[in-house]
Design a protein around this motif. Structure first.
Motif, PDB file in Angstrom:
ATOM      1  N   ALA A 109     -57.698  57.508  20.926  1.00 33.40           N
ATOM      2  CA  ALA A 109     -58.934  57.756  21.223  1.00 33.40           C
ATOM      3  C   ALA A 109     -59.976  57.347  20.151  1.00 33.40           C
ATOM      4  N   PHE A 110     -61.267  57.239  20.401  1.00 33.42           N
ATOM      5  CA  PHE A 110     -62.076  56.988  19.297  1.00 33.42           C
ATOM      6  C   PHE A 110     -63.532  57.936  19.482  1.00 33.42           C
ATOM      7  N   ALA A 122     -58.745  45.954  17.005  1.00 29.36           N
ATOM      8  CA  ALA A 122     -57.454  46.089  16.766  1.00 29.36           C
ATOM      9  C   ALA A 122     -56.685  46.475  18.075  1.00 29.36           C
ATOM     10  N   MET A 123     -57.395  47.179  19.043  1.00 23.80           N
ATOM     11  CA  MET A 123     -57.012  47.368  20.050  1.00 23.80           C
ATOM     12  C   MET A 123     -56.692  46.105  20.939  1.00 23.80           C
ATOM     13  N   THR A 124     -57.731  45.162  21.104  1.00 19.86           N
ATOM     14  CA  THR A 124     -57.534  43.931  21.860  1.00 19.86           C
ATOM     15  C   THR A 124     -56.337  43.101  21.268  1.00 19.86           C
ATOM     16  N   GLU A 125     -56.387  43.098  19.803  1.00 20.82           N
ATOM     17  CA  GLU A 125     -55.295  42.380  19.112  1.00 20.82           C
ATOM     18  C   GLU A 125     -53.830  42.634  19.509  1.00 20.82           C
ATOM     19  N   ALA A 126     -53.724  44.130  19.785  1.00 23.44           N
ATOM     20  CA  ALA A 126     -52.277  44.683  20.476  1.00 23.44           C
ATOM     21  C   ALA A 126     -52.181  44.698  21.732  1.00 23.44           C
ATOM     22  N   ALA A 139     -55.760  47.452  26.413  1.00 25.17           N
ATOM     23  CA  ALA A 139     -57.054  47.898  26.896  1.00 25.17           C
ATOM     24  C   ALA A 139     -57.783  49.155  26.422  1.00 25.17           C
ATOM     25  N   VAL A 140     -58.807  49.494  26.157  1.00 27.14           N
ATOM     26  CA  VAL A 140     -59.409  50.499  25.782  1.00 27.14           C
ATOM     27  C   VAL A 140     -59.731  51.386  26.994  1.00 27.14           C
ATOM     28  N   VAL A 196     -63.301  57.129  24.479  1.00 23.99           N
ATOM     29  CA  VAL A 196     -64.083  56.897  23.649  1.00 23.99           C
ATOM     30  C   VAL A 196     -65.264  57.682  24.220  1.00 23.99           C
ATOM     31  N   VAL A 197     -65.702  58.808  23.298  1.00 20.58           N
ATOM     32  CA  VAL A 197     -66.237  59.969  23.197  1.00 20.58           C
ATOM     33  C   VAL A 197     -67.247  59.979  22.209  1.00 20.58           C
TER      34      VAL A 197
END
Length: 333
Positions: free
Chosen positions: A179-180, A200-204, A207-208, A213-214
């Motif tokens: 989470a962010f 970073a999430m995309t490279e891994a 999907a977010v 995301v809050v």
């Protein structure tokens, strides 16, 4: 209460006229050496100091620079230390100023500069200004402006890379549901940290999840509400990257209160590396931005402007560094 020592008191004690004391204070000719020494001795004994306003009226200079902040919190406190260090070996004194309720009002820096410039300060460092198009007669340097790089000389951190480092660390530990808790949406720093997290999430190849995301608004209570919402999800995150340390520490508080172990049940990463990060239990893993150095660099730029020269680099971006402590661990299987 003891009354303030005046120039009249100095003149009376030294047995000279007010005009003579004024000449000594301003380094003017026409005063005998022995008399000047006697007056200086009385000034030191009585602890006399001319007012900043009076000084500015005489010379159009106050020899004071200001650091203007929307509020005093851990980030601005560390920046303040750097500005103080940056002017420590100069003739300038430092005035720290926070406008009442400034955090809640766009354009607070215009009002603050209008009150202080010219009569109280010779130049200013603005910390996280909401606007950079300011009409002022004094030199100004911005630290971490809301809108990013502008016409004002500025100092910022590489927020995108810092956000990337935080998320990459959690991914390397094996977390995938990360989470962010974001900062204020109007701040370029918050947007940069989120961009790094998403990169970073995309490279891994992940999907977010929008539910992860809050907004926390860089504030303790906002972060606690955000953490509560995340932990109430049917599938809560195993890790949280909070956009500043204040939010990360609040995340740990909320998780602990709910019986969630940090880092056993939830890993937490912050951003800033304020002094409280190392003292927290567990110690907070965070992205260190060079807050004090930001202040020192801004002070050096301001001093260049006060000397009527332009900074060599008017827009400085400082690097960030991941600091791993005890608030992150591999996820439970």
């Amino acid at each position: 209460m003891q009354s303030r020592v005046t120039i009249v008191d100095v003149a009376r004690e030294a047995g000279v006229s007010v005009a003579t004391v004024s000449k000594v204070l301003n380094g003017k000719d026409g005063v005998a050496g022995a008399t000047a020494v006697r007056v200086q001795g009385v000034i030191e004994t009585l602890g006399y100091e001319s007012s900043i306003v009076a000084r500015s009226l005489r010379s159009s200079r106050t020899n004071v620079v200001g650091i203007l902040v929307p509020e005093f919190e851990p980030f601005s406190a560390e920046v303040l230390k750097g500005v103080a260090r940056g002017i420590g070996e100069t003739q300038y004194e430092l005035l720290a100023y926070a406008g009442a309720g400034a955090r809640l009002h766009e354009g607070w820096e215009r009002r603050s500069l209008s009150r202080l410039s010219g009569t109280l300060i010779d130049g200013a460092v603005l910390v996280t200004p909401t606007v950079t198009e300011v009409a002022t007669t004094i030199p100004v340097v911005a630290i971490d402006p809301h809108t990013g790089t502008s016409r004002l000389p500025s100092v910022v951190s590489d927020n995108d890379d810092g956000g990337y480092q935080a998320a990459r660390h959690l991914l390397d530990l094996g977390h995938t549901r990360i989470a962010f808790i974001s900062g204020r949406p109007d701040l370029e720093s918050s947007r940069g940290r989120e961009a790094g997290y998403r990169r970073a999430m995309t490279e891994a190849g992940l999907a977010v999840d929008p539910a992860l995301v809050v907004a926390g608004d860089y504030q303790r209570e906002g972060a606690r509400r955000a953490t509560a919402a995340l932990l109430d999800l049917a599938e809560p995150p195993t890790a949280v990257f909070a956009a500043n340390d204040l939010s990360a520490l609040a995340t740990i508080e909320e998780a602990t209160q709910r019986g969630v172990d940090v880092p056993g049940g939830l890993s937490v990463v912050g951003f800033d590396d304020v002094p409280e990060a190392a003292r927290s239990v567990p110690g907070l893993t965070t992205v260190r931005q060079q807050m004090s150095e930001m202040g020192a660099v801004a002070a050096a730029m301001l001093l260049d402007l006060l000397r009527r020269s332009e900074p060599v680099n008017p827009h400085v971006r400082l690097g960030t560094e991941l600091v791993v402590r005890a608030s992150t661990a591999v996820p439970r299987r």
